[in-house]
Design a protein around this motif. Structure first.
Motif, mmCIF file in Angstrom:
data_model
loop_
_atom_site.group_PDB
_atom_site.id
_atom_site.type_symbol
_atom_site.label_atom_id
_atom_site.label_comp_id
_atom_site.label_asym_id
_atom_site.label_seq_id
_atom_site.Cartn_x
_atom_site.Cartn_y
_atom_site.Cartn_z
ATOM 1 N N ALA A 1 0.839 -1.212 -0.202
ATOM 2 C CA ALA A 1 -0.161 -0.186 -0.008
ATOM 3 C C ALA A 1 0.883 1.369 -0.041
ATOM 4 O O ALA A 1 0.423 2.377 -0.358
ATOM 5 N N GLN A 2 2.070 1.176 0.535
ATOM 6 C CA GLN A 2 2.895 2.471 0.480
ATOM 7 C C GLN A 2 3.837 2.664 -0.778
ATOM 8 O O GLN A 2 4.215 3.576 -0.864
ATOM 9 N N ARG B 1 1.771 3.123 -10.021
ATOM 10 C CA ARG B 1 2.681 3.061 -11.154
ATOM 11 C C ARG B 1 3.776 2.532 -11.031
ATOM 12 O O ARG B 1 4.558 2.318 -12.130
ATOM 13 N N GLN B 2 4.264 2.279 -9.905
ATOM 14 C CA GLN B 2 5.785 1.862 -9.577
ATOM 15 C C GLN B 2 5.563 0.224 -9.647
ATOM 16 O O GLN B 2 4.916 -0.328 -8.723
ATOM 17 N N PRO B 3 6.326 -0.448 -10.327
ATOM 18 C CA PRO B 3 6.104 -2.048 -10.358
ATOM 19 C C PRO B 3 6.515 -2.465 -9.120
ATOM 20 O O PRO B 3 7.663 -1.844 -8.562
ATOM 21 N N LEU B 4 6.076 -3.865 -8.573
ATOM 22 C CA LEU B 4 6.445 -4.274 -7.444
ATOM 23 C C LEU B 4 7.738 -5.176 -7.681
ATOM 24 O O LEU B 4 7.687 -6.003 -8.632
ATOM 25 N N GLN C 1 -7.281 -6.792 -5.703
ATOM 26 C CA GLN C 1 -6.445 -7.842 -6.350
ATOM 27 C C GLN C 1 -4.945 -7.488 -6.246
ATOM 28 O O GLN C 1 -4.687 -6.314 -6.372
ATOM 29 N N PRO C 2 -4.199 -8.412 -5.913
ATOM 30 C CA PRO C 2 -2.857 -8.285 -5.728
ATOM 31 C C PRO C 2 -2.139 -7.905 -7.095
ATOM 32 O O PRO C 2 -2.670 -8.239 -8.292
ATOM 33 N N ARG C 3 -1.174 -7.087 -6.955
ATOM 34 C CA ARG C 3 -0.490 -6.342 -8.022
ATOM 35 C C ARG C 3 0.653 -7.455 -8.632
ATOM 36 O O ARG C 3 1.083 -8.226 -7.864
ATOM 37 N N PRO C 4 0.904 -7.275 -9.766
ATOM 38 C CA PRO C 4 1.892 -8.170 -10.380
ATOM 39 C C PRO C 4 3.386 -7.772 -9.673
ATOM 40 O O PRO C 4 3.528 -6.695 -9.290
ATOM 41 N N VAL C 5 4.183 -8.873 -9.372
ATOM 42 C CA VAL C 5 5.398 -8.912 -8.903
ATOM 43 C C VAL C 5 6.362 -9.188 -9.888
ATOM 44 O O VAL C 5 6.171 -10.428 -10.388
#
Length: 421
Positions: A219-220, A224-227, A283-287
């Motif tokens: 959440a922090q 727009r920044q990829p995980l 929904q989990p974000r792409p890692v």
């Protein structure tokens, strides 16, 4: 064949569980236990109308409009069950199955074709289930005609049923003469609950805690920044390292690996028996790992499998997936294999003993980069179809294949996290 609307997702989930058990049997014993003939032959009596019915049933019997907590009952004849089982098996892999119902018993036979096997042959699996309370139990398991009492097939079969039972969603399974009846409680988060049932009860509190830590961390990070897997892995391992001295570092690492594996695969772990209707999580974000989502999934899934089973199981399941890709999928990828083997190495190192687990936490506390735990992909062939793989590498026992695997392992050995102290 006028059936009530029912549990499409349950059937698919159980189909995947069944396939997974068979995949384990395939990967651990395939080269030694291949049969020249299938145990289950194609049923020539299946009519075009029956085939169309099975496809229509799977496509239309979805739990649309069902209320959370609603009890749903489904009854299938032996013939209908076989039609649906074979339709699902055709979608999930190459093979066929046959179910025979007795009063209080079900006899399941399945014949699978390896996704790629130069020798030909079949994996033949037989299971007998008997009624035992509200859920059946596995009475016998046989692979390729050989008895397997107390083996990995039996263990995983029991574990799959225990995972379903722990959710308390499946209320009753009746095995009658020529009819199977299932009563279940519909929940929108059904897959997550069943998946959570595979987690050991002792691991679940820690796992849920690390899942919350992961949610707060993500959440922090701006959307727009990829995980990056390296960042999330370092963060969770550092959290584990900050636990009180009384905490078991191996147990902490095991829990965070399972939580992270669930996240990168788009899953959420829940309390299996929690009957409260909760809001669906975001929904989990792409890692990403090496700029690719699939590599982070390979890495973490292999690590989780190595924790839940062992490194042989994890490596062979990864091999099965790559062979499936070579047979009409995205193609066999040695980059994927590198991610698989690196994930297995992480699981081994992070959970072997207290000293090894603590060492991983200390290194991660100093910060992790991809180079610390994932080798470079330079020169690793990808996208190989079956013909190209066979021409260039012959097979998994071929010297050229083994040479490349050794090369990958050397790259992994050179990574900072896996370097011998």
């Amino acid at each position: 064949m006028n059936l009530k609307r029912s549990m499409h997702r349950v059937i698919l989930t159980l189909g995947w569980l069944t396939l997974f058990m068979v995949v384990v049997a395939v990967t651990l014993g395939a080269l030694l236990l291949l049969d020249s003939q299938p145990l289950v032959e194609t049923d020539p009596a299946i009519t075009a109308e029956e085939h169309a019915w099975a496809k229509h049933w799977i496509a239309t019997n979805r739990p649309r409009g069902r209320r959370s907590g609603e009890l749903i009952a489904i009854a299938l004849t032996e013939r209908e069950t076989n039609l649906l089982a074979n339709e699902l098996l055709n979608r999930l892999g190459q093979g066929r199955a046959s179910l025979r119902l007795d009063d209080g018993r079900a006899h399941l036979a399945a014949s699978l074709v390896l996704p790629w096997n130069p020798l030909g042959g079949f994996i033949n699996l037989e299971l007998t289930l008997v009624e035992d309370g509200h859920l059946p139990k596995i009475e016998t398991a046989r692979l390729a005609g050989l008895p397997l009492p107390g083996t990995l097939v039996q263990t995983l079969a029991d574990r799959a049923l225990a995972a379903v039972e722990s959710t308390e969603l499946l209320q009753q399974v009746e095995l009658n003469d020529d009819r199977i009846r299932i009563v279940y409680e519909w929940r929108p988060d059904l897959l997550e609950r069943i998946g959570s049932g595979f987690v050991a009860e002792t691991d679940l509190p820690n796992l849920l805690r690390y899942q919350n830590e992961l949610t707060s961390k993500v959440a922090q990070i701006p959307r727009r920044q990829p995980l990056q897997l390296a960042d999330l892995l370092a963060y969770l391992l550092a959290k584990a390292g900050a636990q009180p001295p009384s905490a078991d570092p191996s147990a902490e690492n095991r829990a965070l690996i399972l939580a992270l594996a669930a996240y990168v695969n788009g899953r959420t772990i829940r309390e299996p028996g929690d009957s409260a209707a909760s809001a669906r999580p975001r929904q989990p974000r792409p890692v990403l790992l090496r700029g690719r989502r699939d590599l982070s999934q390979h890495f973490m899934t292999s690590a989780a499998l190595a924790i839940q089973g062992d490194d042989t199981l994890s490596g062979m399941v990864g091999w099965y997936k790559e062979m499936s890709d070579a047979n009409g999928g995205s193609g066999f990828s040695f980059a994927d294999m590198a991610a698989n083997r690196s994930g297995i190495r992480l699981a081994q190192l992070a959970t072997a003993d207290r000293e090894s687990a603590r060492r991983v936490q200390v290194i991660a506390g100093q910060g992790l980069t991809e180079e610390d735990f994932m080798p470079t992909l330079d020169g690793l062939p990808e996208g190989l179809d079956q013909r190209t793989f066979a021409a260039n590498f012959g097979g998994t026992n071929h010297a050229d294949y083994q040479r490349l695997i050794v090369h990958i392992d050397r790259r992994i050995d050179a990574s900072r996290l896996f370097r011998k102290p």
